[in-house]
Design an enzyme around this catalytic site. Sequence first.
Site, mmCIF file in Angstrom:
data_model
loop_
_atom_site.group_PDB
_atom_site.id
_atom_site.type_symbol
_atom_site.label_atom_id
_atom_site.label_comp_id
_atom_site.label_asym_id
_atom_site.label_seq_id
_atom_site.Cartn_x
_atom_site.Cartn_y
_atom_site.Cartn_z
ATOM 1 N N ILE A 20 54.941 60.097 44.667
ATOM 2 C CA ILE A 20 54.775 61.551 44.775
ATOM 3 C C ILE A 20 56.052 62.241 44.288
ATOM 4 C CG2 ILE A 20 54.490 63.451 46.411
ATOM 5 C CD1 ILE A 20 52.576 61.657 48.004
ATOM 6 N N ILE A 44 60.103 60.251 51.774
ATOM 7 C CA ILE A 44 60.397 58.932 52.342
ATOM 8 C C ILE A 44 59.559 58.716 53.596
ATOM 9 C CG2 ILE A 44 62.205 57.626 53.564
ATOM 10 C CD1 ILE A 44 64.251 59.003 51.683
ATOM 11 N N ALA A 51 56.896 52.408 57.979
ATOM 12 C CA ALA A 51 56.694 51.689 59.237
ATOM 13 C C ALA A 51 56.516 50.218 58.872
ATOM 14 C CB ALA A 51 55.457 52.204 59.970
ATOM 15 N N TYR A 81 46.367 54.139 60.382
ATOM 16 C CA TYR A 81 47.588 54.932 60.144
ATOM 17 C C TYR A 81 48.503 54.857 61.374
ATOM 18 C CZ TYR A 81 50.484 58.343 57.716
ATOM 19 O OH TYR A 81 51.526 58.960 57.062
ATOM 20 N N LYS A 127 54.634 61.255 61.713
ATOM 21 C CA LYS A 127 54.379 62.460 60.905
ATOM 22 C C LYS A 127 54.264 63.696 61.798
ATOM 23 C CE LYS A 127 54.261 60.826 56.634
ATOM 24 N NZ LYS A 127 55.466 60.986 55.784
ATOM 25 N N ILE A 144 46.875 59.342 47.991
ATOM 26 C CA ILE A 144 47.154 59.058 46.579
ATOM 27 C C ILE A 144 47.589 57.600 46.475
ATOM 28 C CG2 ILE A 144 48.634 59.623 44.600
ATOM 29 C CD1 ILE A 144 49.051 62.416 45.814
ATOM 30 N N THR A 190 49.804 55.263 45.681
ATOM 31 C CA THR A 190 51.213 55.032 45.337
ATOM 32 C C THR A 190 51.613 53.647 45.836
ATOM 33 O OG1 THR A 190 51.962 55.921 47.441
ATOM 34 C CG2 THR A 190 51.743 57.484 45.618
ATOM 35 N N LEU A 191 52.879 53.287 45.623
ATOM 36 C CA LEU A 191 53.403 52.013 46.123
ATOM 37 C C LEU A 191 53.194 51.909 47.637
ATOM 38 C CD1 LEU A 191 54.966 49.437 45.276
ATOM 39 C CD2 LEU A 191 57.085 50.672 45.800
ATOM 40 N N ALA A 192 53.507 52.979 48.369
ATOM 41 C CA ALA A 192 53.383 52.958 49.831
ATOM 42 C C ALA A 192 51.926 52.795 50.267
ATOM 43 C CB ALA A 192 53.963 54.233 50.443
HETATM 44 P P1 NAD Z 1 56.356 55.639 47.459
HETATM 45 O O1 NAD Z 1 56.303 54.212 47.912
HETATM 46 O O2 NAD Z 1 56.344 55.881 46.019
HETATM 47 O O3 NAD Z 1 57.599 56.379 48.128
HETATM 48 C C1 NAD Z 1 58.119 56.040 49.372
HETATM 49 C C2 NAD Z 1 59.619 56.039 49.234
HETATM 50 O O4 NAD Z 1 60.262 55.849 50.504
HETATM 51 C C3 NAD Z 1 60.128 54.917 48.313
HETATM 52 O O5 NAD Z 1 60.822 55.481 47.229
HETATM 53 C C4 NAD Z 1 61.054 54.125 49.204
HETATM 54 O O6 NAD Z 1 62.179 53.619 48.510
HETATM 55 C C5 NAD Z 1 61.466 55.192 50.207
HETATM 56 N N1 NAD Z 1 62.074 54.623 51.412
HETATM 57 C C6 NAD Z 1 61.504 53.832 52.370
HETATM 58 N N2 NAD Z 1 62.433 53.438 53.265
HETATM 59 C C7 NAD Z 1 63.618 53.999 52.891
HETATM 60 C C8 NAD Z 1 64.950 53.962 53.376
HETATM 61 N N3 NAD Z 1 65.277 53.245 54.476
HETATM 62 N N4 NAD Z 1 65.920 54.677 52.730
HETATM 63 C C9 NAD Z 1 65.606 55.381 51.618
HETATM 64 N N5 NAD Z 1 64.373 55.452 51.090
HETATM 65 C C10 NAD Z 1 63.391 54.770 51.712
HETATM 66 O O7 NAD Z 1 55.101 56.343 48.183
HETATM 67 P P2 NAD Z 1 54.658 57.876 48.279
HETATM 68 O O8 NAD Z 1 53.220 57.816 48.633
HETATM 69 O O9 NAD Z 1 55.094 58.628 47.091
HETATM 70 O O10 NAD Z 1 55.428 58.367 49.591
HETATM 71 C C11 NAD Z 1 56.291 59.497 49.617
HETATM 72 C C12 NAD Z 1 56.037 60.330 50.871
HETATM 73 O O11 NAD Z 1 54.751 60.916 50.774
HETATM 74 C C13 NAD Z 1 56.064 59.545 52.182
HETATM 75 O O12 NAD Z 1 56.688 60.319 53.192
HETATM 76 C C14 NAD Z 1 54.597 59.395 52.496
HETATM 77 O O13 NAD Z 1 54.385 59.232 53.877
HETATM 78 C C15 NAD Z 1 54.077 60.725 52.002
HETATM 79 N N6 NAD Z 1 52.628 60.831 51.780
HETATM 80 C C16 NAD Z 1 51.988 59.908 51.008
HETATM 81 C C17 NAD Z 1 50.616 60.025 50.799
HETATM 82 C C18 NAD Z 1 49.851 59.008 49.985
HETATM 83 O O14 NAD Z 1 48.639 58.898 50.156
HETATM 84 N N7 NAD Z 1 50.475 58.283 49.080
HETATM 85 C C19 NAD Z 1 49.904 61.096 51.365
HETATM 86 C C20 NAD Z 1 50.611 62.038 52.144
HETATM 87 C C21 NAD Z 1 51.972 61.881 52.337
HETATM 88 O O1 0WE Z 2 52.297 57.877 54.598
HETATM 89 C C1 0WE Z 2 51.641 57.112 53.938
HETATM 90 C C2 0WE Z 2 52.175 55.721 53.659
HETATM 91 C C3 0WE Z 2 52.928 55.227 54.833
HETATM 92 C C4 0WE Z 2 53.424 53.813 54.818
HETATM 93 C C5 0WE Z 2 52.844 52.773 54.091
HETATM 94 C C6 0WE Z 2 53.376 51.499 54.195
HETATM 95 C C7 0WE Z 2 52.775 50.327 53.488
HETATM 96 C C8 0WE Z 2 53.760 49.191 53.292
HETATM 97 C C9 0WE Z 2 54.488 53.534 55.650
HETATM 98 N N1 0WE Z 2 55.012 52.301 55.771
HETATM 99 C C10 0WE Z 2 54.467 51.293 55.061
HETATM 100 N N2 0WE Z 2 55.006 50.049 55.242
HETATM 101 C C11 0WE Z 2 54.655 48.993 54.490
HETATM 102 O O2 0WE Z 2 55.132 47.857 54.726
HETATM 103 N N3 0WE Z 2 50.412 57.498 53.471
HETATM 104 C C12 0WE Z 2 49.911 58.799 53.837
HETATM 105 C C13 0WE Z 2 49.515 56.624 52.686
HETATM 106 C C14 0WE Z 2 48.615 55.940 53.664
HETATM 107 O O3 0WE Z 2 49.028 54.859 54.347
HETATM 108 C C15 0WE Z 2 48.002 54.489 55.209
HETATM 109 C C16 0WE Z 2 46.940 55.375 55.063
HETATM 110 C C17 0WE Z 2 47.331 56.323 54.084
HETATM 111 C C18 0WE Z 2 46.533 57.485 53.600
HETATM 112 C C19 0WE Z 2 47.946 53.447 56.110
HETATM 113 C C20 0WE Z 2 46.805 53.276 56.870
HETATM 114 C C21 0WE Z 2 45.740 54.160 56.747
HETATM 115 C C22 0WE Z 2 45.802 55.215 55.842
#
Ligand code: NAD
Ligand code: 0WE
Length: 263
Positions: free
Chosen positions: A19, A91, A94, A155, A162, A191, A193-195
């Site tokens: 993101i 960032i 969990a 979640y 959150k 979305i 993404t890696l997470a």
């Molecule tokens: P992403 O994996 O691209 O980004 C997550 C980032 O967190 C990574 O760059 C990782 O290096 C960083 N991070 C984790 N632990 C860290 C630490 N100890 N120090 C520094 N950086 C650290 O995934 P994303 O989906 O782009 O996530 C970005 C944000 O958006 C997160 O807060 C996530 O919860 C939120 N979000 C994601 C979604 C989704 O569906 N992907 C939806 C709503 C909100």
């Molecule tokens: O906030 C997030 C991602 C949060 C996340 C994802 C991971 C996967 C890998 C936090 N920590 C970790 N740790 C890992 O080891 N989102 C909003 C994306 C997301 O994550 C989910 C979702 C959605 C949506 C997890 C369970 C259910 C729904």
Amino acid sequence: MLLKNKKILISGLANKYSIAAGIASAMYREGAELAFTYQNERLLKNLKPIAESYGSSILIESDVSSDESINNSFEQLKKHWDTFDGLVHSIGFAPADQLEGNFVDVTTREGFKIAHDISSYSFTALAKAAKPMLNDNSALLTLTYLGAMQTMPNYNVMGLAKASLEANTRFLAASMGRDGVRVNAISAGPIKTLAASGVKNFRKMLSQHSARAPLGRTVTTEEVGNVAAFLCSDYASGVTGEITYVDAGFNTAAMPLYEIEEE
Ligand code: NAD
Ligand code: 0WE
């Protein structure tokens, strides 16, 4: 050019699917000067060419689990910028074992602590470290998710973290408003993404989202980026402490419009 003459520090850009990458792209297009932090060496090689494409060579290591790492990163930043105008916190983390299974069964004291530390406290920590360098009319932004407000499978403790992050947004807004700092959050729809890539049944969640959302689809990182650019711009000068949903309307609809096709 929403962000002309604004210097903005972006955290959480792990790869092009992040993101934070959509946010960087929109902010660069709107004229912002960008700097980036990354969690560790391993993520630097992905970040470097992406940052370069947004005209930035300010890349600083910052692991938000460590106060020392955070403080070092702002010492590094001072070598490039005396002051700046915006900070994006993208960032969340969990431990994987917390994000699969029945909430009451899988949640541990340690998992709770880590999720809240990395996903919520870190926003306060970055705000604290940035404060002496923030210009008047600056903005902080974080990324949250509907799991703060409503339950869904898996979640789990991230939902609690959150909820804390959203309260954090309001308390930081109250705390820093008199210093000319606005603080907001975007609640993004799901979305890939890696997470999200490790998450069980994520594809199913994306199709459920499209079925219920008024727009009938998911959102892109570019769409999140456009709202991020607005919230960090002076066009949003009257907006602070707010959670803005960028989720194709999903959170506003209790039922899908049409019967989901039988599989
Ligand atoms: P992403 O994996 O691209 O980004 C997550 C980032 O967190 C990574 O760059 C990782 O290096 C960083 N991070 C984790 N632990 C860290 C630490 N100890 N120090 C520094 N950086 C650290 O995934 P994303 O989906 O782009 O996530 C970005 C944000 O958006 C997160 O807060 C996530 O919860 C939120 N979000 C994601 C979604 C989704 O569906 N992907 C939806 C709503 C909100
Ligand atoms: O906030 C997030 C991602 C949060 C996340 C994802 C991971 C996967 C890998 C936090 N920590 C970790 N740790 C890992 O080891 N989102 C909003 C994306 C997301 O994550 C989910 C979702 C959605 C949506 C997890 C369970 C259910 C729904």
